[in-house]
Design a protein around this motif. Structure first.
Motif, PDB file in Angstrom:
ATOM      1  N   GLU B  34       0.827  -1.200   0.000  1.00 38.13           N
ATOM      2  CA  GLU B  34       0.000   0.000   0.000  1.00 38.13           C
ATOM      3  C   GLU B  34       0.862   1.251   0.000  1.00 38.13           C
ATOM      4  O   GLU B  34       0.514   2.257  -0.623  1.00 38.13           O
ATOM      5  CB  GLU B  34      -0.929   0.000   1.215  1.00 38.13           C
ATOM      6  CG  GLU B  34      -1.941  -1.137   1.142  1.00 38.13           C
ATOM      7  CD  GLU B  34      -3.013  -1.026   2.212  1.00 38.13           C
ATOM      8  OE1 GLU B  34      -4.183  -1.273   1.892  1.00 38.13           O
ATOM      9  OE2 GLU B  34      -2.665  -0.687   3.362  1.00 38.13           O
ATOM     10  N   TYR B  37       2.075   1.754  -3.483  1.00 40.03           N
ATOM     11  CA  TYR B  37       0.957   2.180  -4.330  1.00 40.03           C
ATOM     12  C   TYR B  37       0.644   3.657  -4.117  1.00 40.03           C
ATOM     13  O   TYR B  37       0.480   4.427  -5.068  1.00 40.03           O
ATOM     14  CB  TYR B  37      -0.266   1.302  -4.035  1.00 40.03           C
ATOM     15  CG  TYR B  37      -1.446   1.577  -4.922  1.00 40.03           C
ATOM     16  CD1 TYR B  37      -1.395   1.283  -6.295  1.00 40.03           C
ATOM     17  CD2 TYR B  37      -2.623   2.104  -4.405  1.00 40.03           C
ATOM     18  CE1 TYR B  37      -2.491   1.531  -7.123  1.00 40.03           C
ATOM     19  CE2 TYR B  37      -3.723   2.348  -5.213  1.00 40.03           C
ATOM     20  CZ  TYR B  37      -3.649   2.063  -6.576  1.00 40.03           C
ATOM     21  OH  TYR B  37      -4.720   2.303  -7.383  1.00 40.03           O
ATOM     22  N   LYS B  41       1.064   6.349  -7.099  1.00 36.10           N
ATOM     23  CA  LYS B  41      -0.056   7.087  -7.679  1.00 36.10           C
ATOM     24  C   LYS B  41       0.218   8.589  -7.664  1.00 36.10           C
ATOM     25  O   LYS B  41      -0.152   9.326  -8.588  1.00 36.10           O
ATOM     26  CB  LYS B  41      -1.361   6.788  -6.902  1.00 36.10           C
ATOM     27  CG  LYS B  41      -1.840   5.351  -7.010  1.00 36.10           C
ATOM     28  CD  LYS B  41      -1.937   4.842  -8.434  1.00 36.10           C
ATOM     29  CE  LYS B  41      -3.167   5.379  -9.173  1.00 36.10           C
ATOM     30  NZ  LYS B  41      -3.227   4.814 -10.555  1.00 36.10           N
ATOM     31  N   MET B  82      -6.014  -1.834  -4.175  1.00 40.27           N
ATOM     32  CA  MET B  82      -5.178  -1.294  -5.270  1.00 40.27           C
ATOM     33  C   MET B  82      -5.499  -1.983  -6.585  1.00 40.27           C
ATOM     34  O   MET B  82      -6.165  -3.014  -6.633  1.00 40.27           O
ATOM     35  CB  MET B  82      -3.697  -1.461  -4.940  1.00 40.27           C
ATOM     36  CG  MET B  82      -3.205  -2.876  -4.924  1.00 40.27           C
ATOM     37  SD  MET B  82      -1.471  -2.936  -4.430  1.00 40.27           S
ATOM     38  CE  MET B  82      -1.633  -2.336  -2.747  1.00 40.27           C
ATOM     39  N   TRP B  86      -0.864  -3.284 -10.479  1.00 35.55           N
ATOM     40  CA  TRP B  86       0.197  -2.921  -9.532  1.00 35.55           C
ATOM     41  C   TRP B  86       0.578  -4.125  -8.682  1.00 35.55           C
ATOM     42  O   TRP B  86       1.748  -4.392  -8.447  1.00 35.55           O
ATOM     43  CB  TRP B  86      -0.262  -1.753  -8.632  1.00 35.55           C
ATOM     44  CG  TRP B  86      -0.249  -0.436  -9.349  1.00 35.55           C
ATOM     45  CD1 TRP B  86      -1.052  -0.049 -10.382  1.00 35.55           C
ATOM     46  CD2 TRP B  86       0.643   0.652  -9.092  1.00 35.55           C
ATOM     47  NE1 TRP B  86      -0.729   1.220 -10.797  1.00 35.55           N
ATOM     48  CE2 TRP B  86       0.308   1.687 -10.014  1.00 35.55           C
ATOM     49  CE3 TRP B  86       1.682   0.877  -8.193  1.00 35.55           C
ATOM     50  CZ2 TRP B  86       0.980   2.904 -10.038  1.00 35.55           C
ATOM     51  CZ3 TRP B  86       2.342   2.090  -8.205  1.00 35.55           C
ATOM     52  CH2 TRP B  86       1.991   3.092  -9.136  1.00 35.55           C
TER      53      TRP B  86
END
Lengths: 433, 433, 433, 433
Positions: B34, B37, B41, B82, B86
């Motif tokens: 996470e 991610y 992003k 997610m 990814w």
């Protein structure tokens, strides 16, 4: 030829089936929910009066109850496989049951104790290990019947069947104690304190294996079971970065490790057998952090209460000194206990005389020397304190490996031998004349 | 007045928001799914070219990857939060990312490294602890940003914003390495071996805290980071019933405890700093079973590679002897490594000259003495081996408790100071003339 | 060409003769009776004013004086080889002497310290070892000059000859301190507390070897000498027959052994060098008796006084815990001490400038890094507290083995180099203009 | 009324005189020169045929002979107090004697063993301790009769007087073995291997005290004497200056201390009694030198030979591992041994029947449980292997402190009780009908 040879013949497949069922589904002490349920449903069908969970135990006399979290997790797992009412009686770690059969005729009150819990051991998975080869090995990772309590439970069910189906031949009253949490000496006191043994005339219990006796040999009593105490110890220190500030740490991992290495060096006692074991140690969080936490599980034993007290006194001082050595705090929690015990000669005679006529029981030894610990001692000592008689037997079998080892197994033919012994006791020693 | 004072003013709330987000959602090394991610992003939106997970790391150069079971469990937990694509790039413990920004103009290639992983520590939960009081403490039990990598990540995002929004003022190329698994020296080598540093002219990295420097003080370089090695050691013995057959056991718990107590006694080395720590020890299954299993996690450190080699040689012999002492087998697994590192004078000058005009940076120290370990050393050593220059800075802040302790915290005002430093480096040292 | 080349040439055979005499007749700290007598007779002949034994030391400031029994035995052995009046001044362990030379002219007061004691080491007896091969090895079993103090003493005598024979070229006052019991940090404080350093302007001392410097190289100062503390610890338990009543024993041997193994594990300190050593352990009387007695000799060291205090605090707690672990009593006796010390830049300049013209001194290093301990620190710190200047030098030589090892030896050519250095200091730095 | 009440009455002052003489002049094992001489002169006067020193022992079967240096020093001290010819027979540590009395009449061959050595213990010097108060405490510093062998020797002399003065009432042959070096199991094998027991029909030996039996009580046999082994272990490392080069040392003091702390942790054996003790540890030369030398004296014991073998195997591995832990060499020397032993029922009967008529012997116990070790076991096992019978008795007395403690003492009234027992055995069991 045994007096009830046919009955035993007919029970043999069931004994194996029960044993394998329990072996496949082992549960740890005070978490024997499915085990208790399986036993209870069988006894219910036979017509026994049941006292389940909270009705069988004095809650506050339990030692070493698992954490709420562990219990709740296991309860969640098993809840779908049993009636809600049973779960209610057992919840919070109140497993095991007492089952009573009253013939309605005046006579002795006999009590039998069968222990039902498994051990935190990962069962061996190879074809040399019969339970694996035959497909009845543990389905619960990390839990295993590695001490034969699966067999004890099966024998208890077999004996219950005998009593229920032969009640017309018997007199007096029979109490079955399917006890949780024998491992660690945690469950017997809770059953004892509930009062089940207070008016018992004769108490019989026993164990598969233990000694290297051949199949067909029964020891009518044992001597040498040790007084024991079970402790959990927590060490609390101060964490610090091990590279940057080693001098700021107070190392609880080292305190626990020091305690473990020192405890084994408690001097032997000249008056008899002593033991000590640290069976579990966990400490630390990360490699580069000086650990602020350490934890050990240990037990001491002694041939007499006074030797065990000596071991406890030494252990207590050494634990304190280990903590002080590393500038940390230690806390000792008392989580289990057994007493020494002495079998009665009268029960030995009863067994020898009753079992003499059996073709399954090839040889009876008066007494076998052992050196473990048994919390049946609490039950026996209460029975004897009221004038009753008690014994603890061994049932011979070849073992594939030591008790409590991942490859432990025994000959299933010991099950009918043990059942035959109990039936002879019931019939020969305490039945209608 | 700082040259980009307004930009930094505008970023300040974002820095705090990012930092608190990562603090609330800490992930252990090679499990920063996470985290990666969220970083990715943000950078994707700014227009960076991204190399995610397997594209950023040489898989076989990772040290100390968690077990498949742990990884899969965490992957299952995060999969819903997610995009599938990814997760595909990261699965199996390939976290972190590289992000490249090319101005299209000839100029130096700068690389920045920000580490993103958290630690296996249970965060303190009381009102003295700001993250708890302000409600951004860890939501992952037993995992905590206790070393400031949450802040490092935030600073990296702030710098990325600056470069993306000021590209017209800049020349050359900028590579951002958001590195997984710094703790334990596990991740940097995998990024380094992927080749990111091979043509880098200038490398900058740094750390919040470490030294007791006041807010506003920046150390332009560090000396004293230690070479280190990280080992996991497994001990395999023979279990036995501790009461009945103590002599049949081969005690792996004692072997592990003996190793732990002895390792700290490796003699000090006269030529410089040495360290050793056993940060974790687990052994044993049950109280009355002699343990057949023991496990320790340890690290050695040395001021030079040769001192660390000495520590490793001593540790290795002691571990073997501890196993032999208790008649068990030992296996050592190598799971992490850092090198010593030397910062370049040229980078120190650059920082001093560039940052002199800032009002946020009150004081610049040439070099700070430290004594931890840093796997950025792998990156720096490769940059320097190709003729590039590198440094590792410290950003001063008051700390509420030591790094790696449950009550660790820092002043959030350090975040804009660090960002300002990086911006001055980019602008003053390496921008368009 | 050295300014006093011919004088040194003429002294060279004497330096060797003296050195070998002292090497052949080593005496332990506070028992240097014959050594003091030999030095004193030499200086007496030169015309120095002598302060022998009790006149040179503050009796109560001596640390770690040997037992009366050891002292009396040695006094009995040496009594026939010296004048009764000398023995009177030294008896009871008051060895060493101060010797003063006053030129009668106004000028600086210089003090030189030469340590004279040997070590409790059995000298190596093989032909690889030069002192053995050349027949000047120790005649006192178990005692050896294994740290070069034999050479220091010879250098001191050489310098005394120079001053006595060149007094017309000199001004000011010269105090020679031939100090007993440097090993263990036991003698310097007693000389210091007698007041010899109270009005000294410049203090010079030094050591042969220590660092791996080639012959002809002199270090004008040292840094890194550690603060240290020396302790003797006694453990008192309860004896018992180990076969018949092990539980009645309180094992002082184990307490001492536990303390020894634990002390080495005092955590390293992040702020600088720390050391600990248990150099001697004796315990127990007979194989089958649980020991009621244990004894250890230990030292702690630290780069700063505060680090040494940390070591002492940890050691003290660990010793107490080791005693408690085995239920015995412990007593700590404080028997020696050194301080950290800092050499003055002014003395470094003096040495560099004075010695530049010597052909024997090939190379002068400003300062050498060391890590032992020196009780000359007490002298230096007092000199500096009164505004004087002080330094501690090293004289380079190849060593055949480490200091304090049975095969320790050095190149005798270092003796004239060191003498030359002192002469240059006296002449160049502090002589008549 | 005892059959020889008057004889015993007349011997009583002599028993006390002898006992106090030996108590005042204790000698360690294989150094009992004066003791042997005093015994021998007494027996010579009575007309016994004597076999002194080398004639009584097989030289190469002695275990744990002291160093030549210790022996020569003691020989020098005692040489003036005895005839040169006796010293010749004993020199080099060949102490003890065999004395034979042949009645000239056909009959059984009886052998008696009395041990004569003292212990390396400093006797208590206060008025609570009777030997001190009465002025017969040890005149040899550090040596003490702390196990009652002074009394054993006196009893043996009393019995020799009886046999010499009552020969006309007796038949058969009597061999007295005054054995050196019982402590540590070092002397009996050397006498046994000389052949004294090869044709013995009955063997009697015994001990004062051991068990808490009242004065007047005699145990006709003992069970529980343990097999044992005695080892000396030397550790050889590398010395180094502990402050300057700690990493160059290989610490033999730590190896010895580690071995000591670990040996006590050999797991208990389930099949019977085990023991281990490290009774002595010496290591190191000086406080600031990493020790290159360590030495321990230890013993293992087991209820059976196989348990003692288990202890030896574990100890051997642990010693090796302790050496390896600190990178030093270890050498184990085997210096003593005892076997387990079983007393014959026939001898018990003889004692019970013979002694029944004595007024001094108030109570006879068949057998007493003990747990030390006895090298009379070698003698008994040889007697029994040839078909002879043997026993080992205990003679009750209150003890002022444990055996082997500095305040050990017993009631002197036990001496005539023991003598009376032996006389009854000789008269009742084996005399002329």
């Amino acid at each position: 030829m045994s007096i009830h040879h046919e009955f035993i013949q007919s029970m043999q497949p069931k004994l194996v089936k029960w044993r394998r069922h329990f072996h496949r589904n082992p549960e740890l002490g005070f978490m024997e929910y499915e085990t208790t349920y399986a036993i209870g449903k069988e006894l219910e069908a036979l017509g026994f009066t049941l006292y389940i969970g909270r009705d069988a135990l004095k809650s506050t006399s339990r030692y070493g109850v698992p954490s709420s979290k562990e219990i709740q997790q296991h309860e969640a797992n098993v809840s779908s496989s049993m009636e809600e009412s049973w779960l209610q009686k057992m919840n919070g770690g109140h497993t095991g049951l007492a089952a009573v059969w009253d013939t309605g005729r005046i006579g002795d009150h006999l009590a039998f104790r069968f222990d039902i819990d498994a051990l935190p051991i990962e069962e061996k998975a190879d074809d040399q290990h019969l339970p694996y080869k035959e497909g009845f090995h543990s389905q619960n990772p990390g839990v295993m019947h590695a001490c034969g309590h699966d067999g004890h439970t099966a024998i208890g069910l077999g004996l219950a069947h005998f009593i229920a189906t032969h009640t017309s031949e018997l007199n007096g009253k029979f109490t079955f104690l399917f006890q949780p949490a024998e491992e660690g000496g945690r469950g017997a006191k809770a059953m004892t304190d509930k009062g089940w043994l207070n008016d018992v005339d004769y108490f019989y219990s026993g164990h598969i294996g233990i000694q290297d006796l051949p199949l067909g040999t029964v020891a009518a009593s044992t001597k040498g079971f040790l007084a024991s105490s079970k402790w959990n110890v927590t060490f609390k220190g101060q964490s610090s970065h091990a590279g940057m500030k080693p001098e700021d740490g107070r190392n609880a991992l080292l305190a626990a490790a020091t305690a473990a290495t020192q405890l084994y060096a408690i001097p032997r006692h000249s008056e008899g057998v002593s033991r000590v074991n640290v069976g579990k140690l966990t400490a630390g969080n990360g490699r580069n952090i000086i650990s602020d936490y350490g934890y050990i599980e240990l037990e001491t034993r002694g041939e007499t209460k006074s030797i065990n007290d000596y071991m406890q006194k030494e252990a207590s001082r050494m634990i304190r000194a280990s903590a002080d050595m590393h500038h940390v705090e230690s806390t000792i929690d008392f989580v289990g206990e057994t007493e020494p015990m002495v079998c009665d000669d009268e029960t030995i005679s009863t067994i020898k005389e009753s079992c003499g006529s059996s073709s399954m029981i090839k040889h009876i030894i008066n007494t076998a020397q052992v050196s473990g610990s048994e919390d049946a001692s609490f039950m026996m000592n209460v029975v004897q304190s009221h004038g009753g008689k008690a014994t603890y037997m061994l049932f011979g079998t070849r073992l594939s490996d030591n008790h409590h080892s991942p490859a432990f197994d025994y000959e299933e033919e010991v099950l009918p031998v043990a059942l035959d012994t109990y039936i002879h006791i019931v019939k020969g020693g305490h039945s209608l004349e």
